[in-house]
Design a protein around this motif. Structure first.
Motif, PDB file in Angstrom:
ATOM      1  N   ALA A 100      -5.928   6.796  -3.481  1.00 38.64           N
ATOM      2  CA  ALA A 100      -5.499   5.480  -3.001  1.00 38.64           C
ATOM      3  C   ALA A 100      -4.935   5.569  -1.583  1.00 38.64           C
ATOM      4  O   ALA A 100      -5.232   4.732  -0.725  1.00 38.64           O
ATOM      5  N   THR A 101      -4.137   6.588  -1.342  1.00 35.78           N
ATOM      6  CA  THR A 101      -3.563   6.772  -0.016  1.00 35.78           C
ATOM      7  C   THR A 101      -4.653   7.037   1.015  1.00 35.78           C
ATOM      8  O   THR A 101      -4.575   6.558   2.147  1.00 35.78           O
TER       9      THR A 101
ATOM     10  N   ALA B 170       0.825  -1.202   0.000  1.00 34.48           N
ATOM     11  CA  ALA B 170       0.000   0.000   0.000  1.00 34.48           C
ATOM     12  C   ALA B 170       0.866   1.262   0.000  1.00 34.48           C
ATOM     13  O   ALA B 170       1.930   1.270   0.605  1.00 34.48           O
ATOM     14  N   PRO B 171       0.413   2.326  -0.704  1.00 33.24           N
ATOM     15  CA  PRO B 171      -0.883   2.478  -1.369  1.00 33.24           C
ATOM     16  C   PRO B 171      -0.907   1.988  -2.824  1.00 33.24           C
ATOM     17  O   PRO B 171      -1.905   2.178  -3.516  1.00 33.24           O
TER      18      PRO B 171
ATOM     19  N   ASN C 282      -0.729  -1.228  -3.881  1.00 29.95           N
ATOM     20  CA  ASN C 282      -1.640  -2.374  -3.939  1.00 29.95           C
ATOM     21  C   ASN C 282      -1.765  -3.004  -2.560  1.00 29.95           C
ATOM     22  O   ASN C 282      -0.811  -3.007  -1.790  1.00 29.95           O
ATOM     23  N   TRP C 283      -2.945  -3.509  -2.283  1.00 33.46           N
ATOM     24  CA  TRP C 283      -3.176  -4.170  -0.994  1.00 33.46           C
ATOM     25  C   TRP C 283      -4.350  -5.147  -1.127  1.00 33.46           C
ATOM     26  O   TRP C 283      -5.045  -5.174  -2.146  1.00 33.46           O
TER      27      TRP C 283
ATOM     28  N   GLN D  10      -6.614   3.478   1.745  1.00 34.36           N
ATOM     29  CA  GLN D  10      -5.921   2.246   2.093  1.00 34.36           C
ATOM     30  C   GLN D  10      -6.221   1.833   3.532  1.00 34.36           C
ATOM     31  O   GLN D  10      -6.431   2.681   4.403  1.00 34.36           O
TER      32      GLN D  10
ATOM     33  N   GLY E  28       1.163   6.563   3.558  1.00 38.16           N
ATOM     34  CA  GLY E  28       0.134   5.595   3.911  1.00 38.16           C
ATOM     35  C   GLY E  28       0.405   4.905   5.229  1.00 38.16           C
ATOM     36  O   GLY E  28      -0.489   4.758   6.067  1.00 38.16           O
TER      37      GLY E  28
ATOM     38  N   GLY F  18      -5.971  -0.355  -4.678  1.00 40.39           N
ATOM     39  CA  GLY F  18      -4.765   0.453  -4.630  1.00 40.39           C
ATOM     40  C   GLY F  18      -4.504   1.164  -5.947  1.00 40.39           C
ATOM     41  O   GLY F  18      -5.234   1.004  -6.932  1.00 40.39           O
TER      42      GLY F  18
ATOM     43  N   GLN G 256      -7.955  -6.560   0.685  1.00 40.46           N
ATOM     44  CA  GLN G 256      -9.007  -6.230   1.639  1.00 40.46           C
ATOM     45  C   GLN G 256     -10.137  -7.232   1.509  1.00 40.46           C
ATOM     46  O   GLN G 256     -10.223  -7.973   0.520  1.00 40.46           O
TER      47      GLN G 256
END
Length: 269
Positions: A261-262, A39-40, A42-43, A265, A202, A63, A45
């Motif tokens: 994105a940030t 992150a930010p 890719n992550w 996240q 992030g 992300g 969830q």
């Protein structure tokens, strides 16, 4: 009787032909690989959202890289598929055809260019370090002030390589993902983590006990912090298609995607 059978067979053949003609064309996909743990960029969830993509096992990827991947897939007229792959497995995966491209916050280093082909950068940042907020390192302005301290980077990345630019540094064995590194920092096992600015923003926004340090001009790390998309070596047709899609994204849009994105996240566990 023979005439009846002939009519039946003819009717069945017509129905079969009609059925074949009505089948939809095979869906084209654009399969990309990423860690889903950076992150930010890719992550992973558990919640389904407008920006997230299903990656199986009741999980979703989101992300900056996911948004970028969705945009490019749309431009290519394909459906986006995301495969979570450990960092060290990304280059082999794109070269053996498991994925079409790597969109994972990857820098186009000279070494990587020998194995895969890259687009121009889709995002560029700068390198900082993450430290504990109550540390005496929170106010440093020069990377050499990290001399004698335990500094850690991510495995097989430039963020690990640059640590040796610090004279007398205690270069701690790198870890595979940032969530693991954050825990090491919070537990006092290391004094600082190298990171690019969006990652640091992030991490610190979701961990109130941490902060990040930006260095004075000419006092920071010497490193290329741009990130690009990689495809199989020699796959110029796909590379050109992706590059054309990238070229249609304004710098303002790229920066806005990162801000968004940030902001969304999840907190580091």
């Amino acid at each position: 009787m023979k005439r009846v059978l002939a009519l039946v067979l003819a009717t069945l053949m017509l129905l079969a032909a009609a059925g074949c003609g009505s089948k939809p064309a095979e869906e084209k996909t654009f399969t990309i690989g990423m860690e889903c743990a950076y992150a930010p960029f890719n992550w992973t969830q558990l919640e389904k959202t407008d920006t997230a993509v299903d990656i199986g096992n009741a999980s979703y990827a989101d992300g900056y890289d996911v948004v970028m991947g969705k945009y490019i897939a749309e431009k290519l007229g394909r459906t986006l598929v995301i495969k979570p792959i450990a960092w060290e497995g990304l280059e082999p995966a794109v070269n053996n055809g498991e994925i079409d491209a790597i969109i994972a916050g990857m820098t186009a280093t000279p070494e990587r260019k020998q194995n895969v082909d890259f687009t121009t950068p889709y995002y560029e940042s700068k390198m900082v370090v993450i430290v504990r907020k109550d540390s005496d390192l929170a106010g440093i302005t020069d990377i050499q002030q990290l001399s004698g301290r335990k500094v850690q980077g991510q495995l097989n990345t430039i963020y690990d390589d640059v640590i040796d630019q610090i004279d007398g540094v205690d270069h701690v064995t790198p870890l595979a993902t940032y969530p693991l590194m954050v825990v090491a920092l919070q537990n006092g096992e290391v004094d600082a983590l190298t990171a690019e600015l969006p990652v640091a923003v992030g991490v610190t926004s979701s961990n109130s006990d941490l902060t990040y340090v930006e260095f004075d001009a000419d006092k920071g790390f010497e490193a290329d912090t741009s990130v690009s998309i990689a495809v199989k070596k020699g796959n110029t047709e796909l590379l050109d298609e992706i590059q054309k899609a990238l070229d249609s994204i304004t710098e303002e849009t790229r920066q806005q995607w990162m801000i968004e994105a940030t902001g969304r996240q999840p907190a580091q566990e």
